[in-house]
Scaffold this motif. Structure first.
Motif, PDB file in Angstrom:
ATOM      1  N   UNK A  74      53.943  -4.658 -31.051  1.00  0.00           N
ATOM      2  CA  UNK A  74      55.291  -5.093 -30.845  1.00  0.00           C
ATOM      3  C   UNK A  74      55.897  -5.718 -29.910  1.00  0.00           C
ATOM      4  N   UNK A  75      56.297  -6.892 -30.104  1.00  0.00           N
ATOM      5  CA  UNK A  75      57.068  -7.875 -29.031  1.00  0.00           C
ATOM      6  C   UNK A  75      58.650  -7.455 -28.759  1.00  0.00           C
ATOM      7  N   UNK A  76      58.694  -7.118 -27.654  1.00  0.00           N
ATOM      8  CA  UNK A  76      60.137  -7.067 -27.164  1.00  0.00           C
ATOM      9  C   UNK A  76      60.635  -8.310 -26.896  1.00  0.00           C
ATOM     10  N   UNK A  77      61.621  -9.053 -27.787  1.00  0.00           N
ATOM     11  CA  UNK A  77      61.823 -10.375 -27.290  1.00  0.00           C
ATOM     12  C   UNK A  77      63.102 -10.337 -26.494  1.00  0.00           C
ATOM     13  N   UNK A 254      51.452  -7.131 -36.323  1.00  0.00           N
ATOM     14  CA  UNK A 254      51.999  -7.729 -35.307  1.00  0.00           C
ATOM     15  C   UNK A 254      53.576  -7.621 -35.475  1.00  0.00           C
ATOM     16  N   UNK A 255      54.380  -6.608 -34.962  1.00  0.00           N
ATOM     17  CA  UNK A 255      55.675  -6.546 -35.077  1.00  0.00           C
ATOM     18  C   UNK A 255      56.779  -7.664 -34.068  1.00  0.00           C
ATOM     19  N   UNK A 308      69.646 -17.141 -34.433  1.00  0.00           N
ATOM     20  CA  UNK A 308      68.382 -16.047 -34.046  1.00  0.00           C
ATOM     21  C   UNK A 308      68.581 -14.785 -35.011  1.00  0.00           C
ATOM     22  N   UNK A 309      67.570 -14.458 -35.401  1.00  0.00           N
ATOM     23  CA  UNK A 309      67.650 -13.088 -36.364  1.00  0.00           C
ATOM     24  C   UNK A 309      67.567 -11.905 -35.432  1.00  0.00           C
ATOM     25  N   UNK A 310      68.215 -10.588 -35.761  1.00  0.00           N
ATOM     26  CA  UNK A 310      68.409  -9.663 -34.903  1.00  0.00           C
ATOM     27  C   UNK A 310      67.370  -8.598 -35.786  1.00  0.00           C
ATOM     28  N   UNK A 311      66.739  -8.886 -36.767  1.00  0.00           N
ATOM     29  CA  UNK A 311      65.916  -8.142 -37.628  1.00  0.00           C
ATOM     30  C   UNK A 311      64.341  -8.441 -37.092  1.00  0.00           C
ATOM     31  N   UNK A 312      63.465  -7.286 -37.710  1.00  0.00           N
ATOM     32  CA  UNK A 312      61.942  -7.495 -37.350  1.00  0.00           C
ATOM     33  C   UNK A 312      61.230  -7.643 -38.631  1.00  0.00           C
ATOM     34  N   UNK A 313      60.021  -7.998 -38.433  1.00  0.00           N
ATOM     35  CA  UNK A 313      59.080  -8.189 -39.563  1.00  0.00           C
ATOM     36  C   UNK A 313      57.700  -7.871 -38.857  1.00  0.00           C
ATOM     37  N   UNK A 314      56.672  -7.470 -39.924  1.00  0.00           N
ATOM     38  CA  UNK A 314      55.447  -7.076 -39.298  1.00  0.00           C
ATOM     39  C   UNK A 314      54.519  -8.122 -40.022  1.00  0.00           C
ATOM     40  N   UNK A 315      53.817  -8.977 -39.316  1.00  0.00           N
ATOM     41  CA  UNK A 315      52.436  -9.524 -39.896  1.00  0.00           C
ATOM     42  C   UNK A 315      51.184  -8.888 -39.598  1.00  0.00           C
ATOM     43  N   UNK A 329      53.451 -16.448 -31.210  1.00  0.00           N
ATOM     44  CA  UNK A 329      54.695 -15.987 -31.683  1.00  0.00           C
ATOM     45  C   UNK A 329      55.881 -16.526 -31.262  1.00  0.00           C
ATOM     46  N   UNK A 330      56.387 -17.323 -31.977  1.00  0.00           N
ATOM     47  CA  UNK A 330      57.808 -17.773 -31.608  1.00  0.00           C
ATOM     48  C   UNK A 330      58.780 -18.179 -32.837  1.00  0.00           C
ATOM     49  N   UNK A 331      59.731 -18.481 -32.822  1.00  0.00           N
ATOM     50  CA  UNK A 331      60.823 -19.167 -33.691  1.00  0.00           C
ATOM     51  C   UNK A 331      60.813 -20.643 -33.596  1.00  0.00           C
TER      52      UNK A 331
END
Length: 783
Positions: A74-77, A254-255, A308-315, A329-331
């Motif tokens: 998991x990436x802590x953005x 990958x979260x 920007x989203x505050x939620x997460x998802x897992x690939x 990983x990036x928006x």
């Protein structure tokens, strides 16, 4: 990989021997002018055995280890931290019981106590920039891997020891041949700012929109290689010598923030969950068209950046039979894709690109098509590309991993770009995508032999660039482009067969020189047909295996029937340059045969011999010679014509001449000239002689003489050529095929070579992929 910055290290060892020691060992007949350069390599190569044959193929008992991974990360953005848990299933296919296992911790390259932070030399000058001085201040940044847990498959703690970038795990019971071991490792680390710290993986921060681009590479604890030829490859990672890695299967979760787009090694297993319906439809469309389709558009990116989203998802990604795993990983990523429907036997992979808005003008037009072109061209020259995808990511650098690579190529703010940036970008995409073949599939040990992946890959990059555009400005590959390196003083050179960390001129040595050598082999020494067959044999033999230099050298000879030991010895084990001089050209014609011609030539020679300066001046003074004043001194010989043709001689010659064939008559008539050419090997590196004959009638002829002309005298050579046309001039190596470092002595008669100089100005430092050259595209728009 294309290096971002060079580390200057002391000239060092070839394995454990200096270049001078190797050179001395390789001499078979020291002190002689022959018997050295053409001798077989002998002890310079490892002995063949049951694991690796004398032909260069894997042996009947060849083996290699396997490491399978299941990873959750998991990436802590917000804090730029990467957390991970992994399970490794390690299979011991070796015949040896193993009491411990070695794990690579590459992120420790950035640790505060990293060896690579202190072992380079440094010095102070009278004028120093603030940037230079800051680089000498060792800051505590808390980078490096933090290991939280190491257990076996039953969750029992295992003892481990960390030595810089290597971790040894001590096993309670030896891992026997054929047995498996399950390891669980929990870890995390602060992601480094790649633009500040350097290196391969990390993040880049975009201040204008307050977003990050994460290129995550060398990020998880990875198994080191245990092999038949060296045991454990646990040489420390200090930033230059890259990787020796084990093949295996991966499943990676990958979260990330839910508005991030993730591209990774392998195939995504849950696009339906992580893409919206529009993006999913575009993904399906991309698999049916012949042009790249944007799955995530530039408009999508602009919306994601501002909201920007505050939620997460897992690939979830899976990859089979790969040696590593990396992801982006990036928006702020545009994503386009194209199915490669033809040109690769048995496979139709997806070619894809991920890039930010600043790269859009270049990447949208070129990147994915460059990926597809690379896959097809490399497949033609090595093995059909076997993986389901190949990805190019714009990340202001150049680095490669299985199925994914990071490249540069950004336009100016107005969307224009220079020609140098365009071709540099295409070249780096070809290079990094090409690494999928070498070393991601043909899995050489980069930590030990950089040239086996970088050199071979740069060679194929050159072929691929030339098939892209006949006017492609390739930087490496053509022989004449290595000349400036080859002519350096010997204390600034080392053989290609040198360990990565010990190379002084890294780019020329590990990339350009081996690429040049292979191009010379293909075009000049072996010919394309023999070379291409042998090179494909090497790729096919060692696909998904661990080759060594000896395996490459032996396969190229085994598959071609060309003895190349002299070439490997000179180009790969030595530092001598090519410098062959055309010393002299002497013309000869046949004299003798026809009595009339013979007598005429004798008369001319006789009169020339008599015509001294004293005789001339006596005659100018009207000297009265005694035999003219006293005629009683005259006899038969004063009246005899010594040059008259005797009838019997003319008859005998005519009978002989009539019995000759036309070729023999041409020689006797002087229609054929013989030219003796003398050559000198000033540089020491033996090479073929390529001779261009320029005739007085305006025509040309090219002759090629094998390098074996030097085998009995490695310093000097002479060769006689028969020509039916009058020669106006002779030129050696007219197409600059051999990397001759001094072309001024390649012509007869000698030709004056004009020289020039250029006033060079450079303002500031370039960021990767930027250029200080003029921008005609920008200038045209402003007019």
């Amino acid at each position: 990989m294309i290096i971002k910055k060079y580390f200057r290290l002391a000239l060092g060892l070839i394995s454990t021997l200096t270049a001078q020691q190797v050179a001395a060992q390789s001499l078979n007949n020291p002190g002689s002018n022959h018997g050295n350069k053409f001798e077989q390599l002998g002890t310079l190569l490892t002995d063949p055995n049951i694991f690796r044959t004398a032909s260069g193929a894997p042996g009947a008992m060849y083996w290699q280890q396997k490491a399978d991974y299941v990873i959750h990360c998991e990436i802590d953005d917000v804090n730029q931290v990467l957390k991970g848990k992994e399970t490794i299933t390690y299979t011991n296919n070796s015949p040896d019981p193993l009491d411990y296992l070695w794990i690579q911790l590459d992120e420790n390259e950035h640790a505060d106590n990293a060896e690579s932070r202190s072992f380079d030399q440094s010095s102070l000058n009278e004028r120093m920039s603030l940037e230079q001085l800051k680089g000498m201040v060792q800051e505590k940044k808390g980078l490096g891997v933090y290991i939280h847990k190491v257990t076996d498959g039953n969750n029992k703690a295992l003892k481990y020891t960390i030595n810089y970038t290597m971790m040894r795990i001590d096993l309670p019971v030896s891992l026997k041949p054929g047995a498996k071991m399950v390891l669980n490792i929990d870890w995390d680390y602060k992601i480094s700012n790649r633009m500040v710290e350097g290196g391969r993986g990390g993040y880049e921060y975009f201040e204008k929109d307050d977003n990050y681009l994460y290129t995550i590479a060398q990020w998880f604890p990875r198994m080191a290689v245990y092999s038949d030829f060296q045991g454990w490859q646990n040489k420390q990672f200090t930033g230059r010598g890259e990787f020796a890695l084990v093949f295996g299967d991966y499943k990676v979760h990958i979260t990330v923030p839910s508005d991030h787009i993730v591209g990774a090694t392998g195939v995504c297993q849950n696009y339906a969950q992580v893409l919206n319906s529009t993006q999913l439809a575009r993904w399906k469309q991309a698999q049916q068209t012949n042009e790249p389709i944007e799955i995530v558009t530039l408009g999508d990116v602009k919306n994601a950046i501002s909201e920007k989203s505050a939620t997460k998802k897992t690939w979830i990604y899976e990859a089979k039979n790969v040696r590593d795993f990396a992801f982006v990983s990036s928006r702020r990523l545009v994503w386009d894709a194209l199915k490669v429907n033809e040109g690769i036997e048995g496979n139709q992979p997806m070619a894809m690109s991920y890039y930010g808005p600043e790269a859009y003008p270049l990447y949208r037009k070129y990147s994915t098509k460059a990926v597809a072109h690379t896959l097809k061209t490399y497949s033609k020259y090595s093995i059909p590309y076997p993986y389901p995808v190949a990805i190019s990511v714009e990340a202001a650098n150049g680095m490669e991993y299985p199925m994914i690579c990071f490249n540069y190529g950004r336009a100016d703010e107005d969307g224009t770009y220079t020609e140098a940036v365009k071709y540099g970008m295409i070249g780096v995409i070809i290079h990094e995508v090409g690494h999928n073949f070498f070393p991601m599939i043909v899995n050489s040990d980069e930590r030990q032999w950089t040239w086996m992946d970088e050199g071979l890959n740069t060679f194929l990059q050159f072929l691929t660039e030339q098939e892209w555009d006949k006017n492609f400005p390739s930087r490496r590959g053509p022989a004449h482009k290595i000349v400036d390196y080859m002519k350096l003083p010997k204390d600034q050179l080392e053989p290609i067969m040198t360990n990565s960390e010990n190379i002084s001129q890294f780019g020329p040595n590990a990339y350009a020189k081996p690429a040049t050598a292979l191009n010379i082999l293909r075009e000049t020494v072996m010919g394309r047909e023999l070379f291409d067959f042998a090179f494909k044999q090497y790729a096919q033999r060692w696909a998904f295996k661990h080759p060594t230099p000896a395996d490459f050298f032996r396969t190229m000879e085994d598959a071609s029937a060309v003895d190349l030991d002299w070439f490997w010895r000179g180009w790969f084990f030595g530092t001598d340059p090519v410098e062959i001089s055309l010393e002299n050209v002497t013309q000869y014609r046949m004299s003798g045969g026809n009595p009339a011609q013979d007598q005429k030539s004798k008369k001319e020679a006789f009169e020339k011999d008599l015509n001294t300066i004293s005789r001339q001046r006596n005659m100018e003074d009207n000297m009265a010679f005694l035999v003219e004043k006293d005629t009683s001194l005259l006899d038969f010989y004063n009246k005899w014509d010594r040059f008259a043709v005797r009838p019997v001689n003319q008859t005998n010659y005519q009978q002989f001449y009539n019995g000759l064939n036309q070729k023999e008559k041409d020689i006797f008539d002087g229609k054929v000239s013989f030219y003796e050419l003398s050559f000198k090997n000033n540089g020491g590196l033996v090479m073929p002689l390529i001779i261009e004959w320029n005739y007085t009638d305006g025509t040309k002829e090219l002759e090629r003489i094998s390098a074996y002309i030097w085998r009995h005298n490695e310093l000097e050579a002479t060769k006689v050529f028969a020509k039916s046309k009058e020669v106006a001039s002779v030129r050696l190596d007219p197409y600059r095929e051999t990397a001759d470092i001094d072309e001024s002595n390649n012509s007869w008669p000698r030709q004056a070579r004009p020289s020039q100089f250029e006033i060079f100005k450079q303002n500031g430092r370039n960021v990767r992929g930027q250029s200080n050259e003029s921008n005609p595209m920008k200038e045209a728009r402003s007019n």
